[in-house]
Design an enzyme around this catalytic site. Structure first.
Site, PDB file in Angstrom:
ATOM      1  N   GLU A 143     -16.291 -12.555  -1.751  1.00 24.07           N
ATOM      2  CA  GLU A 143     -15.914 -13.957  -1.948  1.00 24.07           C
ATOM      3  C   GLU A 143     -14.470 -14.146  -2.357  1.00 24.07           C
ATOM      4  O   GLU A 143     -13.923 -15.231  -2.234  1.00 24.07           O
ATOM      5  CB  GLU A 143     -16.842 -14.633  -2.977  1.00 24.07           C
ATOM      6  CG  GLU A 143     -16.794 -14.044  -4.367  1.00 24.07           C
ATOM      7  CD  GLU A 143     -17.883 -12.992  -4.561  1.00 24.07           C
ATOM      8  OE1 GLU A 143     -18.248 -12.732  -5.716  1.00 24.07           O
ATOM      9  OE2 GLU A 143     -18.336 -12.427  -3.564  1.00 24.07           O
TER      10      GLU A 143
ATOM     11  N   ASP B 178      17.365  -7.902  21.572  1.00 25.57           N
ATOM     12  CA  ASP B 178      18.498  -8.253  22.408  1.00 25.57           C
ATOM     13  C   ASP B 178      19.737  -7.563  21.846  1.00 25.57           C
ATOM     14  O   ASP B 178      19.727  -7.083  20.706  1.00 25.57           O
ATOM     15  CB  ASP B 178      18.675  -9.776  22.404  1.00 25.57           C
ATOM     16  CG  ASP B 178      19.757 -10.238  23.357  1.00 25.57           C
ATOM     17  OD1 ASP B 178      19.973  -9.564  24.371  1.00 25.57           O
ATOM     18  OD2 ASP B 178      20.393 -11.264  23.066  1.00 25.57           O
TER      19      ASP B 178
ATOM     20  N   ASP C 155      15.729 -15.448  25.575  1.00 24.56           N
ATOM     21  CA  ASP C 155      14.829 -14.654  24.733  1.00 24.56           C
ATOM     22  C   ASP C 155      13.552 -15.414  24.377  1.00 24.56           C
ATOM     23  O   ASP C 155      12.624 -14.823  23.805  1.00 24.56           O
ATOM     24  CB  ASP C 155      15.539 -14.259  23.428  1.00 24.56           C
ATOM     25  CG  ASP C 155      16.768 -13.417  23.669  1.00 24.56           C
ATOM     26  OD1 ASP C 155      16.716 -12.537  24.540  1.00 24.56           O
ATOM     27  OD2 ASP C 155      17.785 -13.638  22.986  1.00 24.56           O
TER      28      ASP C 155
ATOM     29  N   ASN D  56     -23.748  -0.232  -6.173  1.00 30.12           N
ATOM     30  CA  ASN D  56     -24.634  -0.960  -7.086  1.00 30.12           C
ATOM     31  C   ASN D  56     -25.949  -1.341  -6.411  1.00 30.12           C
ATOM     32  O   ASN D  56     -27.033  -1.201  -6.990  1.00 30.12           O
ATOM     33  CB  ASN D  56     -23.940  -2.222  -7.601  1.00 30.12           C
ATOM     34  CG  ASN D  56     -22.954  -1.917  -8.712  1.00 30.12           C
ATOM     35  OD1 ASN D  56     -22.919  -0.813  -9.233  1.00 30.12           O
ATOM     36  ND2 ASN D  56     -22.145  -2.900  -9.064  1.00 30.12           N
TER      37      ASN D  56
ATOM     38  N   ASN E  36     -20.515  -9.608 -11.677  1.00 34.97           N
ATOM     39  CA  ASN E  36     -19.730  -9.867 -10.468  1.00 34.97           C
ATOM     40  C   ASN E  36     -18.583 -10.821 -10.743  1.00 34.97           C
ATOM     41  O   ASN E  36     -17.466 -10.668 -10.231  1.00 34.97           O
ATOM     42  CB  ASN E  36     -20.644 -10.431  -9.380  1.00 34.97           C
ATOM     43  CG  ASN E  36     -20.001 -10.368  -8.000  1.00 34.97           C
ATOM     44  OD1 ASN E  36     -19.431  -9.354  -7.629  1.00 34.97           O
ATOM     45  ND2 ASN E  36     -20.098 -11.453  -7.262  1.00 34.97           N
TER      46      ASN E  36
ATOM     47  N   ASP F 108     -14.720  -9.820 -10.221  1.00 34.92           N
ATOM     48  CA  ASP F 108     -13.893 -10.583  -9.281  1.00 34.92           C
ATOM     49  C   ASP F 108     -12.647 -11.141  -9.960  1.00 34.92           C
ATOM     50  O   ASP F 108     -11.565 -11.182  -9.363  1.00 34.92           O
ATOM     51  CB  ASP F 108     -14.703 -11.731  -8.676  1.00 34.92           C
ATOM     52  CG  ASP F 108     -15.640 -11.251  -7.582  1.00 34.92           C
ATOM     53  OD1 ASP F 108     -15.403 -10.160  -7.045  1.00 34.92           O
ATOM     54  OD2 ASP F 108     -16.618 -11.969  -7.287  1.00 34.92           O
TER      55      ASP F 108
END
Length: 915
Positions: A351, A393, A662, A726, A751, A755
């Site tokens: 997430e 170029d 170009d 896990n 979690n 995070d």
């Protein structure tokens, strides 16, 4: 459910709201697949047709303008009615819309469903935790994307296209001849270079080669005016436009030859036009509403993220049903099993990936902005890192943009003032895009008396097929002369005689060979050579075209010095050290190109000429583009074809250029690079624009792109391996333990905290060895990495289960809180430590240390992980304090885990590599 999740996730990945809001020519990407009349209502079509067929005086009167242009009061009045010349799609979204789009991801929707279920089951604590996760993910993404978009918009605003606009001033009221032909307007200083957004209907604008057409316009005058409008009509070849009224009732306004449309570009020629409609009232503006509703195809960068993310999604779709079935069957509580399975699904979903991607790309853009590099499209930063071939170029990129006239010689190699005079008249009176050569000629010497002695009659503008241009002048006696300047080979093709001391000599084969040898000798000295030829015109002729460039008399040569940039050689060497090979693509001749390339360090040269490429099929060219490193005498189509073939061979190709020739290659390349002094169409096609003349920033950009990619890959590997480990542990524990190894709320808190710690990843250091070679997405490697390192953590999870069960007696449903507390701490701390183990292929903490934000976040997570079961909040999360002996075990487990991971990492690197 599977199809819903899949469709939602694909839409999420394809969404333009990843924080990468700036795309290369966004309108054009869809125009190629859109009918040419899709954006035109009947009313708009009728207005355009009426404007095309109206007589000039009536048209100008209806727009409240004249050939003299608008004054300030008229401009303000027109802007009050029409607004600014911008398309609404380019306007930033509102904060409310942005916030909603940051929330509306499959991951957040999944969490919201879980929170709703928790609320319905009266689990307020779980609802609060899950809601916090949604708020954190949404808030972080909103904040990071807001910063990124604001920075990108600010940088992009630094490069704005301009238009040559005729506006009336006080001086104009004093009798200036503003009805003079377009060729004299610049001399009257009536033209102003204004930002395109300031144009209003009724403005009189001048068009020249290299210009992007800034609005829908009706031509008033034109001279050999060719426009590229393939993106709008599908026509592959440039289309000639005329000022004459159409003689038929053409129903499709786009095909009317006296109308030009916003977004097309001038290939060659010149013209004067009156603006009809701007902004949303233009054809492109009307089409924007249609196109904005279409699905955008993901870029190569997004497709890579897509593939990697689907690897994680597939694992989730397999593991989550297993967790549900095992817990439902063994525990008998299907409601709790469902909540736990949904928590596992949340734990497996990446997430934070959108926020990490946005943050790393934004950080790269900020870094490059400090190096005077404008990143127009954020995903171009990652393409910078993946680039393994740079096509460039020569003129103005490898060489300085301050060309000077070194010599002016006759055909025999002697100094000639006459050649310089003719070249000066040619450069002075041409109204097209003045090249660096023209600027050098005009700056070489003041020729006011010469200009006063001649008046301009006509011109034949430059194009990249003829590679020459002509002006026609007449003296005081009315004697006309056509003066042509261009590439030596092209001038020789239209010349039949050579100017000599005694008059003229016929240009036979022997003399032609001698002249070519003289030019080649100058080329070998690193000088760029342009030939000049003249011819008297017939009395009374005042309209000239390409056919009149015949029977010319060669006068001689101009030799220009164009020294290479001081930074070119070290920049190319640095790119080579980092695995990027350079190929030079130029329209110049082979001798000059070879000399310049030698000066910048390209000593081993395999030269391929455009004429040879013309004869090759794609199969042969695919081989030649790999072997050659210098491609000379190329047309714009040749450059685009070479870039396309390199991409087909599997390369990530960058192209650097600044000219009209170009533009096609810049669009085709994976990453287009231009400079702020480039023509409009080149800047529009580019992804990255250099404000500094030093090329060393190219290597710095490559390294920053690789650093960005490495940090994104760190997050994916860390998250994938730790989460899989896990869940694997959950499957084993669920089969043998009479209670849940961790409650849904506890799993979500774990979690959430993990995070939060990952938000520091974009600011981490990257080991130098990871910057030496181009990097690309490899979904198979991510899956293998997850399967290899995930179960390592499971070994220590199972050890924790056994210790909690046997040593600490947490082996009954009444004592499950102690069991869950013990695994909660071990799981969270091992997840945090894996960050330091996997972020480097070296020995962590000794040979490679994380950046301080990462280290601080790790310490914060460790502190939170220990505090939650030991502190006052433990009862709220159904945790309980752990005994002192547990922490002795905890230290042993963490040390053993780190040691085993390091051993297995070394084995993994030897077998599979690291990136």
């Amino acid at each position: 459910m599977l199809n819903l999740l899949k469709n939602g996730f694909v839409n999420f990945l394809r969404s333009r709201h990843w924080g990468v809001h700036f795309r290369r020519l966004p309108m054009f990407e869809q125009l190629a697949h859109t009918p040419v009349d899709a954006g035109i209502s009947k009313a708009m079509g009728e207005r355009l047709r009426n404007a095309a067929h109206a007589a000039e005086p009536a048209l100008l009167e209806s727009l409240n303008t004249s050939r003299q242009g608008l004054d300030d009061a008229q401009v303000q009045q027109a802007r009050a009615q029409a607004g600014w010349n911008t398309i609404s799609q380019d306007k930033p979204m509102s904060r409310t819309e942005h916030l909603w789009l940051c929330f509306r991801t499959p991951f957040n929707l999944l969490l919201t469903v879980l929170a709703a279920v928790s609320w319905l089951t009266a689990d307020v604590k779980a609802t609060v935790v899950i809601g916090s996760m949604v708020a954190l993910a949404t808030g972080l993404r909103f904040w990071q994307e807001g910063r990124a978009n604001k920075a990108a918009a600010g940088l992009q605003a630094m490069v704005s296209n301009t238009a040559a606009v005729l506006r009336r001033s006080a001086q104009d009221e004093e009798g200036r001849d503003l009805d003079a032909p377009p060729s004299r307007l610049s001399a009257l200083q009536a033209m102003r270079e204004l930002p395109v957004r300031e144009l209003v209907p009724g403005d009189i604008i001048q068009l020249a080669a290299g210009d992007m057409v800034p609005a829908d316009c009706r031509l008033l005058t034109s001279k050999d005016l060719f426009l590229a409008q393939s993106a709008m009509t599908g026509e592959s070849m440039p289309v000639e436009k005329f000022a004459q009224l159409p003689d038929d009732a053409q129903h499709n306004p786009v095909e009317l030859r006296n109308l030009v449309f916003m977004g097309t570009n001038v290939v060659s020629g010149a013209g004067l036009a009156v603006v009809l409609t701007t902004g949303n009232q233009s054809y492109l503006g009307a089409l924007a509403g249609k196109v904005s509703a279409m699905d955008r195809s993901p870029t190569a960068f997004q497709m890579g993220v897509n593939k990697v993310s689907w690897v994680l999604i597939r694992f989730m779709l397999v593991m989550v049903p297993l967790v549900l079935l095992i817990n439902g069957l063994t525990k008998g509580d299907w409601t709790e099993a469902l909540l736990f399975a949904l928590s596992v699904a949340v734990g497996l979903t990446p997430e934070m990936l959108p926020m990490i991607v946005t943050a790393t790309l934004a950080k790269g853009a900020v870094f490059l902005s400090r190096k005077k590099v404008i990143v127009k499209h954020l995903d171009a930063i990652q393409n910078f890192g993946a680039m393994d071939v740079l096509c460039t170029d020569k003129t103005g990129t490898l060489t300085e943009d301050r060309i000077s006239v070194e010599r002016h010689l006759d055909a025999w190699g002697d100094v000639s003032q006459h050649v310089l005079d003719m070249a000066y008249l040619n450069s002075y009176y041409q109204t097209g895009l003045k090249s660096l050569l023209d600027v050098a000629v005009l700056a070489h010497a003041e020729r006011a008396q010469l200009v006063d002695a001649y008046a301009k009659v006509d011109e034949v503008p430059f194009d990249f097929v003829r590679r020459r241009m002509s002006v026609v002048v007449s003296d005081a006696a009315g004697v006309g002369k056509i003066i042509t300047k261009g590439a030596v080979e092209e001038i020789l093709q239209v010349s039949s005689t050579v100017q000599a001391a005694g008059g003229e000599l016929e240009l036979d084969a022997g003399l032609r060979k001698r002249i070519v040898a003289t030019a080649e000798a100058l080329n070998a000295q690193g000088l760029r050579v342009v030939a000049v030829a003249t011819r008297d015109t017939q009395a009374g002729q005042d309209n000239f075209g390409v056919a009149d460039e015949a029977g010319m008399m060669l006068c001689g040569f101009l030799a220009f010095i164009d020294p290479p940039k001081e930074s070119a050689a070290p920049a190319l060497q640095a790119l080579a050290r980092h695995g990027v090979q350079t190929k030079v693509l130029t329209g110049d001749n082979a001798a000059v190109t070879a000399k310049v390339c030698q000066q910048v360090g390209i000593t081993e040269q395999h030269i391929v000429l455009g004429g040879d490429i013309e004869q090759m099929d794609d199969q042969r060219l695919a081989q030649v583009v790999e072997e050659g490193n210098i491609f000379a005498k190329l047309s714009p189509a040749h450059k685009e074809r070479i870039v396309r073939m390199l991409k087909a061979n599997g390369h990530v190709v960058g192209f650097m250029g600044d000219g009209i020739n170009d533009a096609a290659a810049l669009r085709t390349a994976d990453i287009g690079i231009s400079v702020d002094t480039a023509v409009d169409v080149a800047k529009e096609a580019a992804d990255i624009i250099l404000l500094d003349k030093s090329l060393m920033v190219l290597d710095q950009g490559v390294q920053e792109g690789r650093r960005t990619f490495a940090n994104m890959l760190k997050y994916i590997k860390m998250t994938a391996s730790s989460n899989f480990g896990n869940v694997f542990s959950v499957l084993i524990a669920s089969a043998f333990i009479p209670f849940l190894p961790m409650l849904p709320m506890q799993l979500l808190v774990q979690n959430l905290v993990y995070d939060f710690s990952q938000s520091a990843i974009p600011f981490d250091h990257v080991d130098p060895e990871l910057l030496t070679q181009p990097q690309r997405w490899n979904p198979a490697d991510v899956g293998r990495f997850m399967l290899f390192f995930g179960p390592i953590s499971s070994i220590f999870d199972i050890t924790t289960f056994v210790v909690m069960w046997k040593v600490f007696g947490a082996n009954t449903p009444e004592r499950q809180a102690l069991f869950q507390s013990g695994w909660f701490v071990v799981g969270l701390l091992t997840q945090s430590l894996i960050v330091h183990m996997i972020r480097t292929m070296r020995i962590p903490f000794i040979q490679s240390r994380a950046a301080w934000p990462v280290s601080v976040m790790t310490l914060v997570v460790v502190a939170i992980g220990i505090y939650l079961p030991m502190g006052a909040l433990a009862p709220y999360f159904k945790l309980e304090p752990l005994p002192g002996l547990y922490f002795v075990f905890l230290v042993a487990v963490l040390l053993a885990y780190m040691g085993l991971t390091q051993v297995m990492k070394k084995w993994y690197i030897r077998r599979y590599g690291w990136q």
